[in-house]
Design an enzyme around this catalytic site. Sequence first.
Site, mmCIF file in Angstrom:
data_model
loop_
_atom_site.group_PDB
_atom_site.id
_atom_site.type_symbol
_atom_site.label_atom_id
_atom_site.label_comp_id
_atom_site.label_asym_id
_atom_site.label_seq_id
_atom_site.Cartn_x
_atom_site.Cartn_y
_atom_site.Cartn_z
ATOM 1 N N ILE A 75 40.135 -131.959 -9.390
ATOM 2 C CA ILE A 75 41.687 -131.534 -10.171
ATOM 3 C C ILE A 75 41.545 -130.064 -10.367
ATOM 4 O O ILE A 75 42.199 -129.137 -10.731
ATOM 5 C CB ILE A 75 42.538 -132.174 -10.851
ATOM 6 C CG1 ILE A 75 41.507 -132.654 -12.333
ATOM 7 C CG2 ILE A 75 42.883 -133.821 -10.024
ATOM 8 C CD1 ILE A 75 42.879 -133.680 -13.364
ATOM 9 N N GLY A 76 39.983 -129.767 -11.302
ATOM 10 C CA GLY A 76 40.078 -128.160 -11.634
ATOM 11 C C GLY A 76 38.463 -127.933 -12.021
ATOM 12 O O GLY A 76 37.777 -128.948 -12.550
ATOM 13 N N ASP A 82 42.163 -121.190 -28.247
ATOM 14 C CA ASP A 82 42.182 -121.184 -26.923
ATOM 15 C C ASP A 82 43.476 -120.877 -25.764
ATOM 16 O O ASP A 82 43.777 -122.197 -25.478
ATOM 17 C CB ASP A 82 41.017 -121.800 -25.903
ATOM 18 C CG ASP A 82 41.086 -121.412 -24.398
ATOM 19 O OD1 ASP A 82 41.296 -119.631 -23.881
ATOM 20 O OD2 ASP A 82 40.910 -121.795 -23.670
#
Length: 184
Positions: A54-55, A172
């Site tokens: 998915i990523g 982040d």
Amino acid sequence: MRFLCSHCEEILEGEEFQFNESIACDHCRETTLVPASRLALGVVFGDFVIMELIGEERICTRHLAHQLSLRREVVLAVLKRALEEDRRYVQQFVNDARIMARLIHPNIVHAYAIGEEEGINYAAIEHVRGRNLQSMLYENHHLPLCHALDIARQLADAIDYAWVEQHILHRDIKPGNIIWTVTG
């Protein structure tokens, strides 16, 4: 390597398997295909079966996975192979998952488990259905003010909780790391 038989969904295990090799399942005797890679569909890490990629991020790949014991979808973050030799990355990966596991808040993704199998480090984290803010902004170029204020409030609440409860500061925070769920 461990993976699911494509017919009976029993776990097959062996060191002698070759990628893309056809083998007979020990359980159902049907012919099944060994996955094409260590991170392919059907590969099993601990209690988790990879369903799809998915990523990809700087230090890990993220896969939709199924937790066998609790029958739920999770995200399986897998540390990239190139970083496995660097103990600093491995330790940071493990520490990040442990921190996520300590933070119990409705606006913070929860970590369920960490593990290492055949030199591959992974972390199972909560699967949140929704869209990240980055894709929403890319598609619409802006957010309605009510959504922006709601996101800011929830984000501030989560940041405050992490700091007050655990003295953790997220380093982040960015639109790609903020998920807008179907329930808002």
